[in-house]
Every structure is written in C-alpha cells, then in structure tokens.
Design a protein around this motif. Sequence first.
Motif, mmCIF file in Angstrom:
data_model
loop_
_atom_site.group_PDB
_atom_site.id
_atom_site.type_symbol
_atom_site.label_atom_id
_atom_site.label_comp_id
_atom_site.label_asym_id
_atom_site.label_seq_id
_atom_site.Cartn_x
_atom_site.Cartn_y
_atom_site.Cartn_z
ATOM 1 N N TYR A 192 -13.827 -6.229 29.846
ATOM 2 C CA TYR A 192 -13.066 -7.168 28.850
ATOM 3 C C TYR A 192 -12.780 -7.290 27.620
ATOM 4 O O TYR A 192 -12.059 -6.533 26.771
ATOM 5 N N LEU A 217 -12.069 -3.268 25.797
ATOM 6 C CA LEU A 217 -10.350 -3.730 26.102
ATOM 7 C C LEU A 217 -9.595 -4.189 25.023
ATOM 8 O O LEU A 217 -8.490 -3.742 24.212
ATOM 9 N N LEU A 218 -10.197 -5.511 24.778
ATOM 10 C CA LEU A 218 -9.720 -6.258 23.579
ATOM 11 C C LEU A 218 -9.607 -5.855 22.439
ATOM 12 O O LEU A 218 -9.058 -6.413 21.994
ATOM 13 N N ALA A 248 -7.660 -3.288 21.862
ATOM 14 C CA ALA A 248 -5.650 -3.874 21.992
ATOM 15 C C ALA A 248 -5.784 -4.753 20.636
ATOM 16 O O ALA A 248 -4.571 -4.674 20.111
ATOM 17 N N GLU A 264 -5.340 -10.223 22.802
ATOM 18 C CA GLU A 264 -5.669 -11.442 23.987
ATOM 19 C C GLU A 264 -4.437 -11.149 25.126
ATOM 20 O O GLU A 264 -5.035 -11.468 26.321
ATOM 21 N N VAL A 304 -4.275 -7.984 26.475
ATOM 22 C CA VAL A 304 -4.949 -6.941 27.907
ATOM 23 C C VAL A 304 -4.512 -7.991 29.161
ATOM 24 O O VAL A 304 -4.485 -7.324 30.250
ATOM 25 N N GLN A 305 -4.320 -9.421 28.878
ATOM 26 C CA GLN A 305 -3.983 -10.419 29.555
ATOM 27 C C GLN A 305 -2.330 -9.835 30.412
ATOM 28 O O GLN A 305 -2.861 -9.676 31.829
ATOM 29 N N CYS A 343 -1.739 -7.033 30.513
ATOM 30 C CA CYS A 343 -1.300 -6.069 31.565
ATOM 31 C C CYS A 343 -2.640 -5.824 33.045
ATOM 32 O O CYS A 343 -2.095 -5.603 33.805
ATOM 33 N N LEU A 377 -5.492 1.337 31.939
ATOM 34 C CA LEU A 377 -4.832 0.067 31.424
ATOM 35 C C LEU A 377 -4.675 0.829 29.683
ATOM 36 O O LEU A 377 -4.173 -0.565 29.131
ATOM 37 N N ARG A 378 -5.241 2.014 29.347
ATOM 38 C CA ARG A 378 -5.012 1.811 28.452
ATOM 39 C C ARG A 378 -4.080 2.609 28.145
ATOM 40 O O ARG A 378 -2.979 2.104 27.533
ATOM 41 N N MET A 410 -1.050 -0.266 28.368
ATOM 42 C CA MET A 410 -1.731 -1.565 26.955
ATOM 43 C C MET A 410 -0.960 -0.680 26.125
ATOM 44 O O MET A 410 0.059 -1.355 25.231
#
Length: 161
Positions: free
Chosen positions: A14, A17-18, A21, A32, A35-36, A38, A56-57, A60
């Motif tokens: 997390y 990722l944050l 992002a 936030e 990330v949420q 995605c 995920l990247r 995003m």
Amino acid sequence: MPDEGFEQFVRLRYTELLHTAYLLTGSLPLAEDLVQTCLLKIMPRFERIAEPLPYLRRAMVNQRTSWWRGLRRELLSAEPPDDPRPDSSGAFAERSALVAELARLPQRMRAVLVLRYWEDLSEAETAELLGCSVGSVKSQASRGLARLRELLESSDLRSGR
C-alpha cells in the motif's frame, strides 16, 4: 469479501502504491483515491493476475489519465505524503520543489519519469506499462529531465538562491 492473498498484498504494497500515486497526482487525497479505486477494480480478479504490482501501476497511470481527461485541470498540493521531521539540510525544501515542478509536466512525461526513476523500472518495463515504444520512453524521459532542470533552475532564480 477479499481473499487473504489480496489483503496481504495490500498490507505489503500500500505505501509503495501510495507514493507512486502521489507522484502521479501531486495530491495526497487524490493519491489515496487513485490507489483505492484501482485496488477495488482488481479485487474481484486478483487471483487471476499473474503480476499484480505492474498491473496496478498500469491501472493507476490509466485511471489518472482518465481523471485528467475528465477534469481537464490539475489539482495539486504542495504537501508531500509523509510527515517529515525538521530538516536543517534543506532536503525537504528540495523535495517539495521537485514534486511541485514534476506536477507541472505533461501527464505522459510525468508518468514516464515516475515509473523510470521513482519505481526504478527499466525502459522496456516502462514502455510495456504505458503501451508505447522504448524509444518513446527514452525521449519522454530525456525531455522530462531537461524540462525539470529548467523548471528547478528558474524556481531557484525566482527564490534568489
């Protein structure tokens, strides 16, 4: 309900990722949300995704681009996502200036710089994530770094450093 693998992935990744992002959006609340959004999109099919971090990247970057196209404007914050301790060396000021100037770059250029230099992805990995050629990544990175240097130098001149 999310499975244990998904929950463990989120706990482990997390913060990473944050940070990505945040560099893509320039705002902690938007980071936030990004990330949420995605994570919610991939949650139902998480077990079928072979490599969730690169997936995920890419999600995003795509989601941020989609938001940007919808808003047609940038929402930025001067505050970085973490709460730094007092810094007598000026590193915090330099980082804040860098993040502020990064936010002024075009979306695609910013995405290339974040993926290449923050996420430390290779040119080929960055090209694959963004759906473009390696040459495009190289030119965007080169132009982006040159533009960042210009922006940082001009902000130094304005502040009298």
